[in-house]
Design a protein around this motif. Structure first.
Motif, PDB file in Angstrom:
ATOM      1  N   THR A  26      40.543  39.899  23.055  1.00  0.00           N
ATOM      2  CA  THR A  26      40.474  41.265  24.341  1.00  0.00           C
ATOM      3  C   THR A  26      41.272  41.197  25.410  1.00  0.00           C
ATOM      4  N   ASP A  27      42.316  39.806  25.802  1.00  0.00           N
ATOM      5  CA  ASP A  27      42.743  40.008  26.770  1.00  0.00           C
ATOM      6  C   ASP A  27      44.320  40.751  25.989  1.00  0.00           C
ATOM      7  N   PRO A  31      44.439  44.829  28.839  1.00  0.00           N
ATOM      8  CA  PRO A  31      44.136  43.424  29.698  1.00  0.00           C
ATOM      9  C   PRO A  31      43.834  43.267  31.096  1.00  0.00           C
ATOM     10  N   ALA A  32      43.383  41.931  30.983  1.00  0.00           N
ATOM     11  CA  ALA A  32      42.621  41.418  32.359  1.00  0.00           C
ATOM     12  C   ALA A  32      43.091  42.723  33.702  1.00  0.00           C
ATOM     13  N   ARG A  33      43.582  42.815  33.379  1.00  0.00           N
ATOM     14  CA  ARG A  33      44.364  43.851  35.033  1.00  0.00           C
ATOM     15  C   ARG A  33      43.719  44.760  34.962  1.00  0.00           C
ATOM     16  N   TYR A  34      43.598  45.600  33.952  1.00  0.00           N
ATOM     17  CA  TYR A  34      42.734  47.497  33.959  1.00  0.00           C
ATOM     18  C   TYR A  34      41.466  47.071  34.002  1.00  0.00           C
ATOM     19  N   LEU A  35      40.447  46.397  34.042  1.00  0.00           N
ATOM     20  CA  LEU A  35      39.392  45.793  33.838  1.00  0.00           C
ATOM     21  C   LEU A  35      38.549  47.145  35.007  1.00  0.00           C
ATOM     22  N   ASN A  36      38.977  46.705  36.257  1.00  0.00           N
ATOM     23  CA  ASN A  36      38.495  47.295  37.835  1.00  0.00           C
ATOM     24  C   ASN A  36      38.282  48.665  36.691  1.00  0.00           C
ATOM     25  N   SER A  38      36.123  51.489  34.354  1.00  0.00           N
ATOM     26  CA  SER A  38      35.532  51.586  33.390  1.00  0.00           C
ATOM     27  C   SER A  38      35.817  53.039  32.460  1.00  0.00           C
ATOM     28  N   SER A  75      37.356  36.458  25.029  1.00  0.00           N
ATOM     29  CA  SER A  75      35.850  37.173  26.971  1.00  0.00           C
ATOM     30  C   SER A  75      34.889  38.276  25.329  1.00  0.00           C
ATOM     31  N   ARG A  77      33.587  41.337  26.254  1.00  0.00           N
ATOM     32  CA  ARG A  77      33.376  42.502  27.144  1.00  0.00           C
ATOM     33  C   ARG A  77      33.560  43.642  25.724  1.00  0.00           C
ATOM     34  N   HIS A  79      34.905  46.683  26.954  1.00  0.00           N
ATOM     35  CA  HIS A  79      36.328  47.275  26.849  1.00  0.00           C
ATOM     36  C   HIS A  79      36.847  47.270  25.527  1.00  0.00           C
TER      37      HIS A  79
END
Length: 174
Positions: A26-27, A31-36, A38, A75, A77, A79
Motif C-alpha cells: 500500500t505504500d 506513498p505514506a507522505r501523502y496520507l495527510n 484524504s 498497511s 489503509r 487510501h
C-alpha cells in the motif's frame, strides 16, 4: 427476466494494461507522505509513483493493472484502492491480493480479479477486456482468453453501487 434497471447491466471493462510485479504494498500504491490528504483526486495524482514514475502522467481513465502475487499487502489503509479508483483504474487483475486490500477494494467500489494465467499471459501495453460476471479476460492483442473466478452477484452489486456505503444507502438496511 429482462434487465430493465440501469444497475443490472453487465460489468465489462476494456483498456490498456499497466503491469506490476509481486508484493506491491500500500505504500507503493500511495506513498505514506501523502496520507495527510484524504481527497481522492489529490491521492490519485501520486498513485503508483514509486513503482512507475510515468504512471500518474500517462495512465488513462479505463486502463487496467495486472500484477503478481500479494498485491496490496502492507498497511490496511483504504487510501490505496481509493487512489487507484480515483485515478481511473477500471479493474485490477493479480495473481493474488492481500486479504485486507481485497476487502477494501470491493468496499470502495474498485473491481478486482485473481488469475495467475492472465497475469502471465498479458504484457504491459496490451489491450484487454474483462467481464466480471463470467470472469473472462480476453487479450485483444493476442486473442488469448483467460478465466478468473466470476465476481458473485452480491459483490457486483456493491461495485455497481459505487462501494459498500453507497450500496447500504441505496439498498436500505432492512
Amino acid at each position: 427476466m429482462s434487465r430493465s434497471r440501469e444497475n443490472d447491466t453487465p460489468m465489462v471493462f476494456k483498456g490498456t494494461v499497466w503491469k506490476f510485479g509481486h508484493n506491491i504494498d500500500t505504500d507503493v500504491i500511495i506513498p505514506a507522505r501523502y496520507l495527510n490528504d484524504s481527497d481522492p483526486v489529490s491521492l490519485a495524482e501520486h498513485c503508483m509513483e514509486n513503482a512507475n514514475s510515468g504512471f500518474s502522467l500517462k495512465m488513462k481513465p479505463g486502463d487496467l493493472i495486472a500484477a503478481g502475487s500479494n498485491f496490496g499487502c502492507g498497511s490496511s489503509r483504504e487510501h490505496a484502492p481509493i487512489a487507484l479508483k480515483a485515478k481511473g483504474v477500471s479493474c485490477i487483475i493479480a495473481e493474488t491480493f492481500a486479504r485486507i486490500f481485497y476487502r477494501n477494494a470491493f468496499n470502495t467500489g474498485l473491481p478486482i480479479l485473481e488469475s495467475r494465467d492472465a497475469v502471465m499471459g498479458i504484457k504491459e501495453g496490451d489491450t484487454i477486456q474483462v467481464e466480471l460476471e463470467t470472469g473472462r479476460i480476453l487479450n485483444l492483442d493476442t486473442g488469448r482468453s483467460f478465466q478468473a473466478a466470476p465476481v458473485p452477484e452480491f459483490m457486483r452489486q456493491i461495485l455497481k453501487d459505487g462501494g459498500l456505503i453507497p450500496h447500504i444507502i441505496r439498498r436500505g438496511s432492512g
